[in-house]
Each structure stands twice: as structure tokens, then as C-alpha cells.
Design an enzyme around this catalytic site. Structure first.
Site, short mmCIF file in Angstrom:
data_model
loop_
_atom_site.label_atom_id
_atom_site.label_comp_id
_atom_site.label_asym_id
_atom_site.label_seq_id
_atom_site.Cartn_x
_atom_site.Cartn_y
_atom_site.Cartn_z
CG ASN A 99 10.66 1.46 -1.04
OD1 ASN A 99 10.23 1.58 0.11
ND2 ASN A 99 10.78 0.31 -1.65
CD GLN A 156 6.63 -8.68 -0.51
OE1 GLN A 156 6.47 -7.47 -0.37
NE2 GLN A 156 7.55 -9.36 0.15
CG HIS A 203 -2.52 0.50 0.14
ND1 HIS A 203 -2.88 1.76 0.58
CD2 HIS A 203 -2.75 0.48 -1.19
CE1 HIS A 203 -3.31 2.47 -0.46
NE2 HIS A 203 -3.25 1.70 -1.54
CG HIS A 221 2.96 -2.36 -2.00
ND1 HIS A 221 2.17 -2.86 -0.97
CD2 HIS A 221 4.23 -2.80 -1.72
CE1 HIS A 221 2.92 -3.54 -0.12
NE2 HIS A 221 4.17 -3.53 -0.55
#
Length: 305
Positions: free
Chosen positions: A230, A286, A297, A299
């Protein structure tokens, strides 16, 4: 939101019922479920245990299992296939639903309130909360009996207040995960043998919605999913699992892609917990802009705790 798509015929594994008498057979931990709203092959769901918003559904395996790692493959697959089934049903009956928060607290360190693994499916409507991230405070405060929980909170600063890391830092982290345990794998071994496919790491930039990721951020690759470190982690080991194909929400995935995504998330969950010597984790999606999604996209966030 539209219902999930399929790539191969799938046996129907669920039915919906609001018959209160069905609930007698189901408990979440030691708590009797007053009303069942969903029954799958190995999963049940209820929207009657202290719902946070209209339609909030808690899904759990029918066998009382404390932790994610203890679920059989069949139980695990059915649990997360049930997430999309519930989304589809809720969207069909309520046109105001614009997105979903999907969340699992796995272990006491993540704030799991009962020793029965479960997933929250929380419908979101435009402007339903003063601050979008307030949903996490609500989930942190959820407890099936209504007693005050031992809240384990996570500070979630705004994206603007999170400092991005360098590509070299992210590449080093990804390389460390790959060394721990081989990073190439398949979550559909029988399909791989049948089709003769191979699972490979990307050798060029990875498209993540409207963002381009350095391929060195990838540390695990399955047939249709990637695990990446991340840019702005909330905790050490906070990583993302994404489908290779750009798909904004869970509903845009095929059944095979969705199954592969969750199986990859489970593998990555085990890997990063071991690496960081943690015993708990939060898993969350989310699912749509109105649920706080910043990159279009789908995730899965995996956060060791």
C-alpha cells in the site's frame, strides 16, 4: 448497483426467508438469532441483530467457527459468495442503495465481539452519514447482545493526511513478503491443470482503477488477482488484494473472479500476519464511492492487528 455477473453456471446455493421460526436453529456465538433473512448452503444471515442501518446484514457460517483460518474451503467460499447474494437481494428491493461497506473483524486484536466468525454487509445511501468514515465507528461499536463492546478502534486519518511512501520502500516490503513464501500461486488448482494456464507476476505497470502501480508493489499473484503493498498504509502490513481486471465493485466481478479474490485475500491474510507476528486482522471493502471508495477498482484491505 447491479447484481453480480457470472462466468460459469453456478448452482443456486441460497434462499431468502424472513420466517421467524427458522431462527431457532441459528445462533451467532451464544446469541440466539431472532430472525433469519438469508440461508445458504453453509451460511446464514440476519438483519435483526442490532442493525446499524436499514438492510445491515450479518453473515456467518452455520457451523460455529471462531476464526477465518478455521473455515473449510467450502465454508469460506459460501460465506463470501453469500456477500454478493445479499447485495443483489438488497439492491433489488431498495433502489436507494448506492454502495456497501463489507467488513470482517478476525480475532480479538481486531475487535471481534464474539467467537463466531462473521461478515458485516452494510448498505450505504448517498449522504446517509455526516462523515462517511463514521461507519467504522458504528461497526466498532457493534455487539450482538447490545452490551457495550470492548472497542478496538483504528485511527483512520483522511487520505490527504497520510504520507505516501517511496517506490523503493514499497518494493522492499513486497520483496520481503515474496521471500517469506513463494508469491506465485493459484487458488483454482483444478482449473489450472484443466486449462493449462500459468500464474505469473506482471512485468509492467499495473492498472488500478485510475491509478498506475509499479509492478514491484506486487507480492502475490493468482490467476485473476494480485496482492500489492500500500502507498499509504494505516498500520504495518496493510496491503490490498485486487482483481487483475479493472472492476469498480464486487458486483462487476464474475463468480470465478470473486472467489479467486477472496481466496487470495485469505492467503495474504495468513502471510502478512505471520510476517508481522500478529494474531488478528481487519478485512474490508469500500464497495462503491458512497462507501468511501477512493479508487474505482474493487480492493480488499487486509490490516494486521
Amino acid at each position: 448497483m447491479r447484481g453480480p455477473t457470472t462466468s460459469t453456471p453456478r448452482k443456486s446455493c441460497f434462499c431468502f426467508s424472513s420466517v421467524a421460526t427458522m431462527a431457532a436453529a441459528y445462533k451467532l456465538g451464544s446469541v440466539p438469532v431472532p430472525q433469519v433473512s438469508f440461508v445458504g448452503e453453509q451460511t446464514f444471515g440476519t438483519s435483526s441483530l442490532r442493525p446499524l442501518v436499514k438492510g445491515h446484514t450479518v453473515l456467518a457460517p452455520q457451523r460455529q467457527v471462531a476464526r477465518l483460518a478455521e473455515l473449510s474451503t467450502e465454508e469460506f467460499d459460501d460465506l463470501f459468495a453469500s456477500v454478493r447474494a445479499v447485495q443483489r437481494s438488497l439492491c433489488a428491493s431498495d433502489a436507494t442503495i448506492a454502495a456497501f461497506n463489507v467488513a470482517m473483524k478476525d480475532g480479538e486484536g481486531a475487535g471481534q465481539p464474539t467467537r463466531h466468525s462473521h461478515v458485516h454487509v452494510v448498505p450505504r445511501r448517498r449522504g446517509d452519514l455526516d462523515r462517511n468514515d463514521d461507519i467504522y465507528d458504528l461497526i466498532d461499536g457493534w455487539e450482538p447482545t447490545g452490551r457495550p463492546p470492548q472497542k478496538v478502534t483504528l485511527d483512520v486519518p483522511s487520505d490527504d493526511n497520510r504520507r505516501p511512501r517511496t517506490f523503493d520502500d514499497m518494493a522492499d516490503e513486497a520483496a520481503a513478503y515474496r521471500r517469506l513464501r513463494g508469491g506465485e500461486g493459484t487458488l483454482f488448482k483444478e482449473d489450472k491443470k484443466k486449462r493449462g494456464t500459468t500464474t505469473t507476476f506482471p512485468s509492467a505497470a499495473v492498472t488500478f482503477g485510475n491509478v498506475t502501480l509499479d509492478h514491484r508493489q506486487v507480492f502475490f499473484a493468482s490467476e485473476s488477482s494480485l496482492a500489492v503493498v500500500n502507498l499509504k498504509p494505516l498500520v504495518p502490513g496493510h496491503v490490498l488484494v485486487i482483481p487483475r481486471r479493472v472492476a469498480p465493485t464486487l458486483c462487476d466481478l464474475t463468480d470465478d473472479e470473486a472467489t479467486d479474490l477472496w481466496r487470495t485475500a485469505r492467503h495474504v491474510h495468513h502471510l502478512v500476519l505471520g510476517f508481522h507476528a500478529k494474531d488478528s486482522a481487519n478485512l474490508a471493502i469500500q464497495d462503491g464511492k458512497d462507501a468511501g471508495q477512493s479508487v474505482p477498482h474493487v480492493h480488499v484491505h487486509v490490516l494486521p492487528r
